[in-house]
Each structure stands twice: as structure tokens, then as C-alpha cells.
Design an enzyme around this catalytic site. Structure first.
Site, PDB file in Angstrom:
ATOM      1  N   THR A 230       0.826  -1.210   0.000  1.00  0.00           N
ATOM      2  CA  THR A 230       0.000   0.000   0.000  1.00  0.00           C
ATOM      3  C   THR A 230       0.858   1.257   0.000  1.00  0.00           C
ATOM      4  OG1 THR A 230      -1.627  -1.229   1.302  1.00  0.00           O
ATOM      5  CG2 THR A 230      -1.924   1.146   1.155  1.00  0.00           C
TER       6      THR A 230
ATOM      7  N   TYR B 152     -13.229  -2.519   0.643  1.00  0.00           N
ATOM      8  CA  TYR B 152     -14.490  -1.896   0.232  1.00  0.00           C
ATOM      9  C   TYR B 152     -15.666  -2.875   0.201  1.00  0.00           C
ATOM     10  CZ  TYR B 152     -17.836   1.210  -1.995  1.00  0.00           C
ATOM     11  OH  TYR B 152     -18.946   1.966  -2.249  1.00  0.00           O
TER      12      TYR B 152
ATOM     13  N   LYS C  68       0.620 -10.127   8.399  1.00  0.00           N
ATOM     14  CA  LYS C  68       0.978  -8.779   8.830  1.00  0.00           C
ATOM     15  C   LYS C  68      -0.265  -8.217   9.506  1.00  0.00           C
ATOM     16  CE  LYS C  68       2.176  -4.164   7.101  1.00  0.00           C
ATOM     17  NZ  LYS C  68       2.422  -3.320   5.890  1.00  0.00           N
TER      18      LYS C  68
END
Length: 300
Positions: free
Chosen positions: A48, A111, A166
């Protein structure tokens, strides 16, 4: 085991851009050399922090190839491959040179807000599409949904190549539950720079970090000291970096870390919309903080 190979500090690399918005491969090379020389144990490309939602498929391929070329087998490389369309994610697994990667890091679908069963089936499809190690990535603040510990345990037990997670929920209770309930060889790493020290104390294997882009030597020193149970050294380094963690995420990621890297002369301060550079007020605080670190003898 992946847990042995990736123990310590992984760095979620930014993607440098030139003023015209194109990928700045020269600066990417400079950044990779900087963090490896700073002592990080491995690098993560296309996370990201690398602004992957704004990269084209062709650019992603080029960034991965450039990363492998620059790393040149000095440290392991983890590739970020994920999304909210499971079929497309499976196709990406087939398209990328994942055979050279130590593992695949994959954020849960964003989302869509799938149920726990939907999250399980998403990762099941990934695990069945490749024999490469997969690291789950739980970051509810970005995805809108949480991977429950029970789902992580189920995936870890059902698929040999789902080897770690993670964990970036920020929920210490959930973190401790993961550490208690997952198999012994399952890797659990922090996704929160400001909680890494505490999470290693609870039993985590290290971190995939944003801060390690700009503070590789001292952040990695903190992580290494904590993993060796030298908490006097670890606390000392962490205390000096605490304000830096706040600045890194004051407005958005990676605007904060790109500001730091610009001041360090490694990249230009360019992002792709909808992200924008730090406001002038916060940028000035970044400059002041870096100067304070230099006065304290921290490598910056």
C-alpha cells in the site's frame, strides 16, 4: 521456513515518481540500496505504501523487475498482490514472477466488506492458485473489515502455504490472541510502526514497516534489539523515533514518508492523485524533527 527467512524488519517500499508522474526508477534504486545498507532484513514491493492503486499493470511489472534487479539477491523480496476481485488477484499471481519472491503479501479485500467466510474463500482461492508462501495482511483501517483471529487460525491450519500475517489492526488483545492460537511455525509480524516494540515483546517476529524507508538503521536496530530481548536499547531507540511515527502518518501514507525521503535527498516529493504531498505546516515539522535527530546522533 518463512518465519526464519523474514524475521526482523521488512520495509514496505514507496514508489518514487518524477515530476511528470512517471515512475522514477533511479530513485527506486537509490532507496533500495539505502534501506539494505541500513540493515533491513527484507523488502516489500507493491505494498500500500507503494501507491499500488495508482500503478498500471505494466508499471507494477516494471517495479517488480527493477526491485529484483537492484536487490540482486542481497535480501529476500516480498511482492504485494491483492485486491477486491478474487479472480483478478488469481490472474495476477499467474502474471508476476512470484517464483523469485520469498512470499506474497496480500491485503484482505477492501471496500466489499466480505464476511469471515468470504475472506476465508478469497484466501483459499489464492492458496490453491500458487504454491508460494502467502502472508495475510489485516489492515481494517484501509479495508473496512477485520480478519478475525479464528479465520486466521482456520486458514493457517487448512493451507500449508498460508504462512503468516501482517497484523495492523492496532488491537493488542487481538494480536495476543493470534500469537496464542496460530500454529508454532506461523509468522506474525506488526503492521504498526508505533506498536512494534510492544508487539515484539508479546511474541511477534518483527515488522513490515513504513518508517524503515527513512530510518532504516535505527528502526532496524530497535527491532533487532527487541528480538534479542535487549529492551533497554530498544526502548532508547524507539523513544527517539516516536514523534517521527506521528509525522509519518499525520496526513496520509505515503505522503509523510515521502517528505522525509525528500529531505534525505533520496526521492522527489511527488505523489499520484488522489494523494497529495504533506501540507507546508507538517512538512516544516518534518524538517525540524530530522534536525533534532541529527543533534541526538540518530542516523537521518
Amino acid at each position: 521456513m518463512v518465519r526464519d527467512i523474514l524475521r526482523g524488519t521488512g520495509v514496505a517500499l514507496v514508489t518514487p515518481f518524477q515530476a511528470d508522474g512517471s515512475v522514477d526508477f533511479d530513485s527506486l534504486q537509490k532507496l533500495i540500496n539505502f534501506v539494505i545498507e541500513g540493515g533491513v532484513q527484507y523488502v516489500v514491493t507493491l505494498g500500500t505504501t507503494g501507491e499500488t492503486p495508482t500503478l498500471s499493470k505494466e508499471e507494477k511489472q516494471e517495479v517488480v523487475q527493477a526491485t529484483f534487479s537492484t536487490v540482486a539477491d542481497r535480501v529476500p523480496v516480498v511482492i504485494g498482490i491483492g485486491g477486491n476481485n478474487t479472480n483478478e488477484v488469481v490472474k495476477e499471481l499467474e502474471a508476476f514472477p512470484i517464483e523469485k519472491a520469498a512470499a506474497i503479501l496480500s491485503a484482505s479485500p477492501y471496500y466489499n466488506k466480505p464476511s469471515q467466510e468470504g475472506i476465508y474463500q478469497h484466501y483459499r482461492a489464492m492458496a490453491q492458485a500458487t504454491n508460494r508462501p502467502i502472508l495475510l495482511y489485516n489492515v481494517p483501517g484501509r479495508t473496512g473489515s477485520n480478519i478475525a483471529p479464528a479465520t486466521v487460525v482456520r486458514l493457517a491450519n487448512d493451507f500449508e502455504n498460508i504462512d503468516g500475517i501482517k497484523e495492523a489492526s492496532g488491537n493488542m488483545g487481538q494480536c495476543m490472541q493470534l500469537l496464542r492460537d496460530t500454529p508454532q511455525d506461523f509468522m506474525v509480524v506488526s503492521g504498526d510502526d508505533n506498536l512494534t516494540l510492544a508487539q515484539i515483546a508479546c511474541g511477534m517476529d518483527g515488522v513490515i514497516s513504513v518508517a524503515a524507508n527513512c530510518f532504516p538503521k535505527d528502526f532496524t536496530g530497535m527491532v533487532n534489539a527487541a528480538l534479542e530481548n535487549d529492551y533497554v536499547t530498544a526502548r532508547s531507540l524507539n523513544n527517539k523515533l516516536l514523534s517521527g511515527y506521528d509525522l509519518l502518518f499525520a496526513e496520509n501514507n505515503p505522503a509523510g514518508v515521502k517528505a522525509f525521503l525528500t529531505e534525505l535527498g533520496i526521492i522527489e516529493n511527488n505523489l499520484r492523485l488522489p494523494l497529495v504531498p504533506l501540507s507546508d505546516r507538517i512538512y516544516e515539522q518534518v524538517k525540524e524533527y530530522l534536525e533534532s535527530l541529527r543533534q541526538k546522533g540518530i542516523h537521518a
